[in-house]
Design a protein around this motif. Sequence first.
Motif, PDB file in Angstrom:
ATOM      1  N   PRO A 214       0.799  -1.235   0.000  1.00  0.00           N
ATOM      2  CA  PRO A 214       0.000   0.000   0.000  1.00  0.00           C
ATOM      3  C   PRO A 214       0.830   1.282   0.000  1.00  0.00           C
ATOM      4  O   PRO A 214       0.577   2.201  -0.775  1.00  0.00           O
ATOM      5  N   HIS A 215       1.813   1.364   0.849  1.00  0.00           N
ATOM      6  CA  HIS A 215       2.662   2.559   0.880  1.00  0.00           C
ATOM      7  C   HIS A 215       3.975   2.341   0.130  1.00  0.00           C
ATOM      8  O   HIS A 215       4.552   3.286  -0.408  1.00  0.00           O
ATOM      9  N   GLY A 216       4.430   1.080   0.075  1.00  0.00           N
ATOM     10  CA  GLY A 216       5.749   0.800  -0.494  1.00  0.00           C
ATOM     11  C   GLY A 216       5.844   1.076  -1.982  1.00  0.00           C
ATOM     12  O   GLY A 216       6.911   1.421  -2.489  1.00  0.00           O
ATOM     13  N   LEU A 217       4.734   0.936  -2.712  1.00  0.00           N
ATOM     14  CA  LEU A 217       4.771   1.198  -4.151  1.00  0.00           C
ATOM     15  C   LEU A 217       5.280   2.607  -4.428  1.00  0.00           C
ATOM     16  O   LEU A 217       6.153   2.815  -5.271  1.00  0.00           O
ATOM     17  N   VAL A 273      -0.383   7.485   3.516  1.00  0.00           N
ATOM     18  CA  VAL A 273      -0.862   6.141   3.198  1.00  0.00           C
ATOM     19  C   VAL A 273      -0.336   5.137   4.221  1.00  0.00           C
ATOM     20  O   VAL A 273      -1.085   4.277   4.720  1.00  0.00           O
ATOM     21  N   GLU A 274       0.943   5.257   4.564  1.00  0.00           N
ATOM     22  CA  GLU A 274       1.534   4.315   5.515  1.00  0.00           C
ATOM     23  C   GLU A 274       0.945   4.464   6.909  1.00  0.00           C
ATOM     24  O   GLU A 274       0.806   3.490   7.652  1.00  0.00           O
ATOM     25  N   GLY A 275       0.597   5.706   7.270  1.00  0.00           N
ATOM     26  CA  GLY A 275       0.075   5.932   8.603  1.00  0.00           C
ATOM     27  C   GLY A 275      -1.401   5.612   8.753  1.00  0.00           C
ATOM     28  O   GLY A 275      -1.832   5.145   9.817  1.00  0.00           O
ATOM     29  N   PHE A 276      -2.180   5.861   7.682  1.00  0.00           N
ATOM     30  CA  PHE A 276      -3.627   5.737   7.805  1.00  0.00           C
ATOM     31  C   PHE A 276      -4.234   4.581   7.007  1.00  0.00           C
ATOM     32  O   PHE A 276      -5.285   4.065   7.378  1.00  0.00           O
ATOM     33  N   VAL A 277      -3.594   4.169   5.912  1.00  0.00           N
ATOM     34  CA  VAL A 277      -4.170   3.131   5.063  1.00  0.00           C
ATOM     35  C   VAL A 277      -3.574   1.763   5.359  1.00  0.00           C
ATOM     36  O   VAL A 277      -4.296   0.774   5.558  1.00  0.00           O
ATOM     37  N   THR A 278      -2.241   1.675   5.405  1.00  0.00           N
ATOM     38  CA  THR A 278      -1.580   0.381   5.605  1.00  0.00           C
ATOM     39  C   THR A 278      -2.080  -0.370   6.839  1.00  0.00           C
ATOM     40  O   THR A 278      -2.379  -1.570   6.749  1.00  0.00           O
ATOM     41  N   PRO A 279      -2.184   0.272   8.020  1.00  0.00           N
ATOM     42  CA  PRO A 279      -2.615  -0.486   9.205  1.00  0.00           C
ATOM     43  C   PRO A 279      -4.137  -0.518   9.389  1.00  0.00           C
ATOM     44  O   PRO A 279      -4.623  -1.021  10.407  1.00  0.00           O
ATOM     45  N   SER A 280      -4.887   0.018   8.439  1.00  0.00           N
ATOM     46  CA  SER A 280      -6.332   0.119   8.617  1.00  0.00           C
ATOM     47  C   SER A 280      -7.005  -1.239   8.473  1.00  0.00           C
ATOM     48  O   SER A 280      -6.389  -2.225   8.053  1.00  0.00           O
ATOM     49  N   ALA A 281      -8.307  -1.264   8.769  1.00  0.00           N
ATOM     50  CA  ALA A 281      -9.083  -2.502   8.681  1.00  0.00           C
ATOM     51  C   ALA A 281      -9.652  -2.722   7.285  1.00  0.00           C
ATOM     52  O   ALA A 281     -10.432  -3.666   7.079  1.00  0.00           O
ATOM     53  N   ILE A 288      -4.081  -2.082  -1.117  1.00  0.00           N
ATOM     54  CA  ILE A 288      -3.096  -2.143  -2.201  1.00  0.00           C
ATOM     55  C   ILE A 288      -3.563  -1.298  -3.379  1.00  0.00           C
ATOM     56  O   ILE A 288      -2.754  -0.625  -4.039  1.00  0.00           O
ATOM     57  N   GLY A 289      -4.876  -1.295  -3.649  1.00  0.00           N
ATOM     58  CA  GLY A 289      -5.418  -0.486  -4.735  1.00  0.00           C
ATOM     59  C   GLY A 289      -5.187   0.998  -4.520  1.00  0.00           C
ATOM     60  O   GLY A 289      -4.861   1.744  -5.460  1.00  0.00           O
ATOM     61  N   ILE A 290      -5.326   1.454  -3.272  1.00  0.00           N
ATOM     62  CA  ILE A 290      -5.063   2.865  -2.966  1.00  0.00           C
ATOM     63  C   ILE A 290      -3.602   3.196  -3.233  1.00  0.00           C
ATOM     64  O   ILE A 290      -3.268   4.233  -3.826  1.00  0.00           O
TER      65      ILE A 290
END
Length: 331
Positions: A214-217, A273-281, A288-290
Amino acid sequence: MDMDAFAAVHREDWQRLDELTARRRLTGAEADELLLLYQRASTHLSVIRSTAPEGAYSAALSMRLSRARTRFTGARSNFLEDVAGFFVYSLPAAFYRVRWMTVVIGVLFLAVASLAGYWVVNTPGVLAAMGTDAELRRYVESDFANYYSENPAASFAGMVWTNNAWIALQAVAFGVTGIWGPYVIYQNAIGVGTAGGTMASFGELDTFFSYILPHGLMELTAIFVAAAAGLQIFWALVAPGTRTRVTALAQEGRSLMTVALGLVVVLFISGLVEGFVTPSALPAWLRIGIGALVLAGYWAYTLVLGKRAYAAGYRGDLLARDAGEAAVRAA
């Protein structure tokens, strides 16, 4: 030509130029004199550069002229127009210039990371050397995922943003060595590869990708861009072409530090993205799409706006006037 003798003959004009440049207010006659001395010193600089372009006199006189030019050009352009120009022309053109090197570095990164992961999975004794079975299981089953959620999302996003931005700035600034950028890429590739190999060894490769991608891309692409910019500065030093090495290094350094500044913004988005999307539910496919949409946005910005700006003559450098390369000529 005897440069010391030339400087001695014209030093009085140069000192008078410095004196007028330093004054807070100028009369009409003094302003005319300032412009006349500027034009005269510009001619002197041309003569000096034709003989000793990288000498001390050339550098000192260039600085004098730069200060004088700032003095009589006075008002600056509108701040909002400058910001818009940076994001619409300078930055995308600078990204566009390093697009192919970015791709090459990305491919090499994936190759090294894949080899490192394969080595961890298939070489007896590697996992044992990395830790005890209990430690590795704790890493796979909890520590890897908890890293992204053990701190509040906002503070974690800020932490990774500043850390990654600092790495990107170093990769560009120290790229002139020709070593720092490849070293950063290699170290990150080994780290990602061994982490993936460890997760794969315990059947958790899907978990690895669901948290990394999610964030690594975008995050890793930003590091690739920084390394590509740094290597281009290094290449300007090695093969300056028809330019002197000092001129080539100055031009490439100015242009590609634009990349470093732009990456601060890019990595801010990646940090969110790493702070709010990666660890989200959210489901893994959506997270990954985001991340993929963020990456697609970067490449659209680079290949569409960047191509147009590059075709229009932008390279990410300062204007010739601001860079000290354009002399004002009498009408």
